[in-house]
Every structure is written in C-alpha cells, then in structure tokens.
Design an enzyme around this catalytic site. Structure first.
Site, mmCIF file in Angstrom:
data_model
loop_
_atom_site.group_PDB
_atom_site.id
_atom_site.type_symbol
_atom_site.label_atom_id
_atom_site.label_comp_id
_atom_site.label_asym_id
_atom_site.label_seq_id
_atom_site.Cartn_x
_atom_site.Cartn_y
_atom_site.Cartn_z
ATOM 1 N N ARG A 19 33.494 28.055 19.248
ATOM 2 C CA ARG A 19 34.692 28.748 18.807
ATOM 3 C C ARG A 19 34.492 29.160 17.351
ATOM 4 O O ARG A 19 34.398 28.311 16.459
ATOM 5 C CB ARG A 19 35.933 27.859 18.934
ATOM 6 C CG ARG A 19 37.238 28.602 18.578
ATOM 7 C CD ARG A 19 37.526 29.675 19.611
ATOM 8 N NE ARG A 19 38.524 30.629 19.150
ATOM 9 C CZ ARG A 19 39.843 30.447 19.212
ATOM 10 N NH1 ARG A 19 40.322 29.308 19.712
ATOM 11 N NH2 ARG A 19 40.663 31.376 18.789
ATOM 12 N N GLY A 20 34.433 30.463 17.121
ATOM 13 C CA GLY A 20 34.085 30.974 15.808
ATOM 14 C C GLY A 20 34.975 30.497 14.680
ATOM 15 O O GLY A 20 34.503 30.177 13.588
ATOM 16 N N ASP A 22 36.408 27.786 14.317
ATOM 17 C CA ASP A 22 36.201 26.368 14.017
ATOM 18 C C ASP A 22 34.879 26.103 13.299
ATOM 19 O O ASP A 22 34.834 25.330 12.332
ATOM 20 C CB ASP A 22 36.235 25.535 15.299
ATOM 21 C CG ASP A 22 37.638 25.384 15.867
ATOM 22 O OD1 ASP A 22 38.604 25.710 15.176
ATOM 23 O OD2 ASP A 22 37.741 24.930 17.023
ATOM 24 N N THR A 23 33.806 26.694 13.798
ATOM 25 C CA THR A 23 32.482 26.245 13.347
ATOM 26 C C THR A 23 31.496 27.334 12.957
ATOM 27 O O THR A 23 30.375 27.015 12.548
ATOM 28 C CB THR A 23 31.819 25.392 14.451
ATOM 29 O OG1 THR A 23 31.554 26.226 15.599
ATOM 30 C CG2 THR A 23 32.694 24.221 14.858
ATOM 31 N N ARG A 24 31.876 28.618 13.089
ATOM 32 C CA ARG A 24 30.889 29.678 12.844
ATOM 33 C C ARG A 24 30.254 29.554 11.462
ATOM 34 O O ARG A 24 29.036 29.609 11.312
ATOM 35 C CB ARG A 24 31.523 31.064 12.993
ATOM 36 C CG ARG A 24 30.526 32.190 12.681
ATOM 37 C CD ARG A 24 31.151 33.564 12.797
ATOM 38 N NE ARG A 24 31.483 33.883 14.166
ATOM 39 C CZ ARG A 24 30.596 34.327 15.064
ATOM 40 N NH1 ARG A 24 29.324 34.455 14.734
ATOM 41 N NH2 ARG A 24 30.974 34.615 16.286
ATOM 42 N N GLY A 52 37.585 40.948 21.635
ATOM 43 C CA GLY A 52 38.076 41.417 22.916
ATOM 44 C C GLY A 52 38.707 40.306 23.728
ATOM 45 O O GLY A 52 38.533 39.132 23.449
ATOM 46 N N GLU A 86 33.222 31.687 29.176
ATOM 47 C CA GLU A 86 31.822 31.495 28.811
ATOM 48 C C GLU A 86 31.305 30.181 29.371
ATOM 49 O O GLU A 86 30.204 30.103 29.932
ATOM 50 C CB GLU A 86 31.737 31.500 27.282
ATOM 51 C CG GLU A 86 30.365 31.751 26.699
ATOM 52 C CD GLU A 86 30.459 31.923 25.192
ATOM 53 O OE1 GLU A 86 30.598 33.063 24.732
ATOM 54 O OE2 GLU A 86 30.406 30.896 24.479
#
Length: 263
Positions: A19-20, A22-24, A52, A86
């Site tokens: 999840r971007g 949170d942790t990207r 999207g 995903e």
C-alpha cells in the site's frame, strides 16, 4: 508445482505488493533498493498506477511474470480494493503457476489479517470514513469478490513470512537483509545472463551442482569443463556462476579470449 515454477521463464524475480500511502517512501523503497542491489529483478509499480479504481492489465501481467511475490501487509493494505485484487491474483498464481509468496506483516497483527479483524475487517461500515471509496461498488453488491478477498487474506496470513514485531523498533535493515537473503536462497536456476532458450541447460546445471559442487560445499576446488569449441562451455560456466553467486560476498567471471592454434 515446484517443477512448473522451475521450468517457467520468469520476467521478474520478485513482485512487490504494498500500500503506497503506508510504505512506498520507507520500507518498500528500502527493500526494493536492497533487492536490486543484489541483482534480483524486482517489479515495483509506479505511484501513478494507484490512482485508478481497477487493477490494470499490465500489473496483472507483471504478477504472472514474477517468480515470487512479497506482500507487505500494512495498516491500510485492506482498505484498497486495488491491493486486495492484486493479492487475489498473487494467490491464484501461487496455486496455478507455482509462484512463491512471502508475507511481511508490517506493524500489523497476523491474526487480524487471517481473520479479517481490526484494521483488516472487510465491512463497508469501516470504510465510510476512509478516502478510498471504490469499495462502495463492492460491498453488498459483489459478494463473490468480497469472499475472494477474504480467502486471499486468510491464505497469505497462513504462509511463512516476517513479522516486524520480532525486530527492534524502527530498525528495518535487519528484516530487509533477511528477506533478501531468503529470496536469494529460494531462487531456482533462472540465469539473467544466459539465454533461457538453450536446450538441456537446466539438466547440465543440475548435474554439476548436485554431483560436483554441493556435496562438498565449503571446500576449495577447481572444476574443469572440457569440450570442443562452440558447445556451450562458457555459457554453462556463466549459468553455474549465476546459480551460486548469492552464496559469496564477491564473485567474478572472465570471458575467455580468442584462442589460437598454439593453445
């Protein structure tokens, strides 16, 4: 299933699911850098792809083309239908293609993921206050999709992986190092420097590893590969190097110079 995995020609060694928000710009970026620095071909989606509502075909293709997947389960992972779709695809590839799947429980309780409780509770009532609104079309209207998410979360939570609580607070280097080393050791022969189309390469590599290298691992030895020109001696050498290089701090390969008749 393992044999299917070993014969498939993978495009990537690892697919990162995360999840971007949170942790990207933290754990995921650090893990990605560590993987790529060790020569592990890793797919990490672009930040723009997350905007999207539905998962894009190229992302599904990347999952299918990855030999393994690392699922970083963070606090808001289950609040994105993108991430959940995903994950469903990843579990499908694990069952059908032999993909290896490794969960990382990043500041979340594995039992919450397994039973869909706490921040992993899949109910629209919990999502009302969240900006990610794409769940609205799912909850109450697509029970099959919701059940698929639940099954995937339960399945991934039952896999062996890493739990951040087992490591010192705010120190991610140790867990990242363990993940990278584990991926390297789990890797089967998929040499990036050797054409995957060579017939019989896998069997030759397996023969050398099983009968000449692994039985006496730890000793110093010289292995000679003899034969006429053009039969693939150098190619086989490179393939062996790519298979065992992760077990050493430093390695090198030297391409032979053109020989003349005096040699």
């Amino acid at each position: 299933m393992a044999s299917t995995s070993s014969r498939r020609q993978w495009k990537y060694d690892v697919f990162l699911s995360f999840r971007g928000t949170d942790t990207r710009f933290g754990f995921t970026d650090d893990l990605y850098d560590a993987l790529t620095q060790r020569g592990i071909l890793t797919f990490k989606d672009d930040a723009e792809l997350e905007k999207g509502k539905s998962i894009r075909p190229e992302l599904l293709a990347a999952i299918e083309d990855s030999r393994s997947a690392i699922v970083i389960l963070s606090e808001n992972y289950a609040r994105s239908s993108w991430c959940l779709d995903e994950l469903v695809k990843i579990i499908q590839c694990m069952k059908e293609l032999g993909q290896q799947v490794f969960p990382v429980f990043y500041l979340v309780d594995p039992s919450h993921v397994r039973h869909q409780t706490g921040c992993y509770e899949l109910k629209w009532e919990r999502q009302v206050e969240v900006e990610v609104r794409e769940h609205e079309e799912v909850y109450g209207k697509n029970e099959d999709r919701l059940n698929a998410w639940r099954a995937a979360l339960t399945e991934v939570a039952n896999l062996s992986g890493w739990h951040s609580k087992n490591y010192p607070p705010f120190i991610t280097a140790k867990v990242i190092e363990e993940i990278v080393n584990h991926i390297l050791k789990k890797s089967v022969y998929t040499s990036s420097s050797v054409d995957k189309g060579f017939i019989g390469m896998d069997s030759r590599v397996d023969d050398l590893l099983s009968n000449y290298i692994y039985p006496q691992l730890g000793g110093v030895r010289f292995i000679g590969i003899h034969g006429m020109r053009g039969i693939g001696k150098t190619t086989l050498t490179r393939a062996i190097h790519d298979e065992i290089c992760q077990d050493f701090d430093r390695t090198c390969t030297m391409s032979p110079k053109s020989s003349d008749n005096s040699r």
